[in-house]
Design a protein around this motif. Structure first.
Motif, mmCIF file in Angstrom:
data_model
loop_
_atom_site.group_PDB
_atom_site.id
_atom_site.type_symbol
_atom_site.label_atom_id
_atom_site.label_comp_id
_atom_site.label_asym_id
_atom_site.label_seq_id
_atom_site.Cartn_x
_atom_site.Cartn_y
_atom_site.Cartn_z
ATOM 1 N N HIS A 29 0.837 -1.193 0.000
ATOM 2 C CA HIS A 29 0.000 0.000 0.000
ATOM 3 C C HIS A 29 0.878 1.252 0.000
ATOM 4 N N TYR A 30 0.633 2.124 -1.003
ATOM 5 C CA TYR A 30 1.495 3.285 -1.204
ATOM 6 C C TYR A 30 0.674 4.504 -1.627
ATOM 7 N N PRO A 31 1.217 5.702 -1.401
ATOM 8 C CA PRO A 31 0.628 6.912 -1.996
ATOM 9 C C PRO A 31 1.105 7.057 -3.437
ATOM 10 N N PHE A 32 0.226 7.547 -4.306
ATOM 11 C CA PHE A 32 0.554 7.681 -5.724
ATOM 12 C C PHE A 32 0.359 9.116 -6.204
ATOM 13 N N LEU A 33 1.180 9.476 -7.189
ATOM 14 C CA LEU A 33 0.966 10.683 -7.979
ATOM 15 C C LEU A 33 0.489 10.242 -9.357
ATOM 16 N N ILE A 34 -0.233 11.118 -10.047
ATOM 17 C CA ILE A 34 -0.716 10.786 -11.385
ATOM 18 C C ILE A 34 -0.390 11.908 -12.352
ATOM 19 N N MET A 61 9.773 13.364 -5.059
ATOM 20 C CA MET A 61 9.572 13.361 -3.619
ATOM 21 C C MET A 61 9.070 14.714 -3.120
ATOM 22 N N LYS A 62 9.640 15.786 -3.634
ATOM 23 C CA LYS A 62 9.195 17.120 -3.236
ATOM 24 C C LYS A 62 7.744 17.355 -3.670
ATOM 25 N N ARG A 63 7.430 16.882 -4.859
ATOM 26 C CA ARG A 63 6.061 17.029 -5.362
ATOM 27 C C ARG A 63 5.075 16.212 -4.532
ATOM 28 N N LEU A 64 5.471 14.992 -4.157
ATOM 29 C CA LEU A 64 4.604 14.136 -3.346
ATOM 30 C C LEU A 64 4.322 14.782 -1.997
ATOM 31 N N VAL A 65 5.373 15.266 -1.354
ATOM 32 C CA VAL A 65 5.211 15.911 -0.048
ATOM 33 C C VAL A 65 4.333 17.149 -0.167
ATOM 34 N N SER A 66 4.582 17.971 -1.180
ATOM 35 C CA SER A 66 3.786 19.184 -1.382
ATOM 36 C C SER A 66 2.316 18.853 -1.590
ATOM 37 N N HIS A 67 2.057 17.784 -2.374
ATOM 38 C CA HIS A 67 0.674 17.365 -2.650
ATOM 39 C C HIS A 67 -0.056 16.999 -1.368
ATOM 40 N N TYR A 68 0.585 16.203 -0.520
ATOM 41 C CA TYR A 68 -0.093 15.749 0.699
ATOM 42 C C TYR A 68 -0.082 16.791 1.806
ATOM 43 N N GLU A 69 0.894 17.680 1.805
ATOM 44 C CA GLU A 69 0.851 18.794 2.755
ATOM 45 C C GLU A 69 -0.372 19.669 2.472
ATOM 46 N N ARG A 70 -0.656 19.912 1.184
ATOM 47 C CA ARG A 70 -1.848 20.702 0.828
ATOM 48 C C ARG A 70 -3.128 19.984 1.244
ATOM 49 N N LYS A 71 -3.207 18.692 0.944
ATOM 50 C CA LYS A 71 -4.397 17.932 1.297
ATOM 51 C C LYS A 71 -4.582 17.869 2.814
ATOM 52 N N ASN A 72 -3.462 17.855 3.522
ATOM 53 C CA ASN A 72 -3.493 17.745 4.979
ATOM 54 C C ASN A 72 -3.740 19.089 5.668
ATOM 55 N N GLY A 73 -3.638 20.174 4.907
ATOM 56 C CA GLY A 73 -3.820 21.499 5.499
ATOM 57 C C GLY A 73 -2.627 21.968 6.302
ATOM 58 N N THR A 74 -1.448 21.394 6.013
ATOM 59 C CA THR A 74 -0.219 21.787 6.709
ATOM 60 C C THR A 74 0.746 22.388 5.693
ATOM 61 N N LEU A 86 1.374 6.723 -13.391
ATOM 62 C CA LEU A 86 1.369 6.740 -11.934
ATOM 63 C C LEU A 86 2.808 6.678 -11.435
ATOM 64 N N TRP A 87 3.038 7.319 -10.298
ATOM 65 C CA TRP A 87 4.355 7.304 -9.664
ATOM 66 C C TRP A 87 4.185 6.921 -8.204
ATOM 67 N N THR A 88 5.087 6.084 -7.703
ATOM 68 C CA THR A 88 5.102 5.793 -6.276
ATOM 69 C C THR A 88 6.514 5.386 -5.868
ATOM 70 N N HIS A 89 6.727 5.273 -4.567
ATOM 71 C CA HIS A 89 8.049 4.861 -4.100
ATOM 72 C C HIS A 89 7.915 3.769 -3.034
ATOM 73 N N LEU A 90 8.936 2.919 -2.984
ATOM 74 C CA LEU A 90 8.997 1.789 -2.070
ATOM 75 C C LEU A 90 10.291 1.873 -1.270
ATOM 76 N N ALA A 91 10.275 1.248 -0.121
ATOM 77 C CA ALA A 91 11.514 1.112 0.639
ATOM 78 C C ALA A 91 12.476 0.216 -0.133
ATOM 79 N N LEU A 92 13.754 0.549 -0.094
ATOM 80 C CA LEU A 92 14.761 -0.241 -0.795
ATOM 81 C C LEU A 92 14.731 -1.701 -0.352
ATOM 82 N N GLY A 93 14.410 -1.915 0.899
ATOM 83 C CA GLY A 93 14.364 -3.278 1.436
ATOM 84 C C GLY A 93 13.104 -4.044 1.067
ATOM 85 N N ASN A 94 12.154 -3.387 0.435
ATOM 86 C CA ASN A 94 10.906 -4.035 0.028
ATOM 87 C C ASN A 94 11.163 -4.791 -1.281
ATOM 88 N N PRO A 95 11.036 -6.125 -1.296
ATOM 89 C CA PRO A 95 11.379 -6.888 -2.506
ATOM 90 C C PRO A 95 10.410 -6.684 -3.665
#
Length: 209
Positions: A39-44, A122-135, A53-62
């Motif tokens: 389960h991940y957050p996505f950009l479109i 990554m900057k775009r993802l954070v900016s997107h969710y900061e706006r949605k979160n109201g922070t 679609l764009w998403t990111h995973l932990a390096l340790g996630n196979p």
């Protein structure tokens, strides 16, 4: 996904908007040991006629290694849903059902290797969710710390090869029953129920108007 004609959605603008709104999704892929689901957050994005679609995973996630080999994945986006009681209908001789909204995107995958692209994503993802979160966290990090964090993740680009959208929202009922469901949800105050009502109105069949 099983989709009766009455609940099938073809409006790509609506589908894209839905994905943007309910962008935390399930990514499924096939592995030698079975199906992997995470389960991940996505950009479109829209690239020409294609959705990406764009998403990111932990390096340790196979899962990212499996995706880099199989190159195929299914992303499932789910939106508002609710139990529907027979008491909303004119005829008491009915049974309960479930209203729900979902989009399935089948994708071809590739690992993003350009470091500048991953930084921008990554900057775009954070900016997107900061706006949605109201922070308003401004993503200002020491460069060495930032580089260390980026090395611990892997970004994926998923080009959508096919998309299915199912909004099962009482469209198969007669007008009186359909409007009965709308009347019930118009009284509710939860965000889920208000969103479900909004999608009922967005996809209201002509026969219900």
């Amino acid at each position: 996904m099983y989709i009766p004609k009455y609940s099938e959605v073809h409006d790509l603008k609506l589908i894209k908007s839905f994905i943007e709104e309910y962008s935390f999704a399930t990514l499924l892929s096939q592995t030698s040991e079975g199906i992997s689901a995470n389960h991940y957050p996505f950009l479109i994005d829209q690239e020409g006629e294609d959705l990406v679609l764009w998403t990111h995973l932990a390096l340790g996630n196979p899962q990212w290694k499996n995706l880099s080999q199989s190159m195929k994945a299914l992303v499932i986006f789910t939106g508002p849903h609710s139990y529907i009681s027979p008491v909303y209908y004119k005829d008491p001789l009915n049974v309960p059902t479930w209203s729900y909204t979902a989009v399935h995107a089948t994708c071809a995958c590739e690992v993003v290797k350009d470091s500048q692209v991953t930084k921008d994503l990554m900057k775009r993802l954070v900016s997107h969710y900061e706006r949605k979160n109201g922070t308003n966290w401004n993503y200002e990090l020491p460069e060495d710390f930032h580089e260390q964090l980026l090395k611990a993740i892997v970004w994926l680009k998923l080009r959508v090869t096919s998309v299915e959208a199912k909004f099962k929202l009482s469209q198969n009922r007669d007008k009186e029953d359909y409007l009965g469901v709308i009347e019930e949800f118009s009284k509710r105050t939860s965000e889920n129920d208000k969103d479900l009502l909004r999608y009922m109105k967005l996809t209201m069949p002509e026969k219900m108007k």
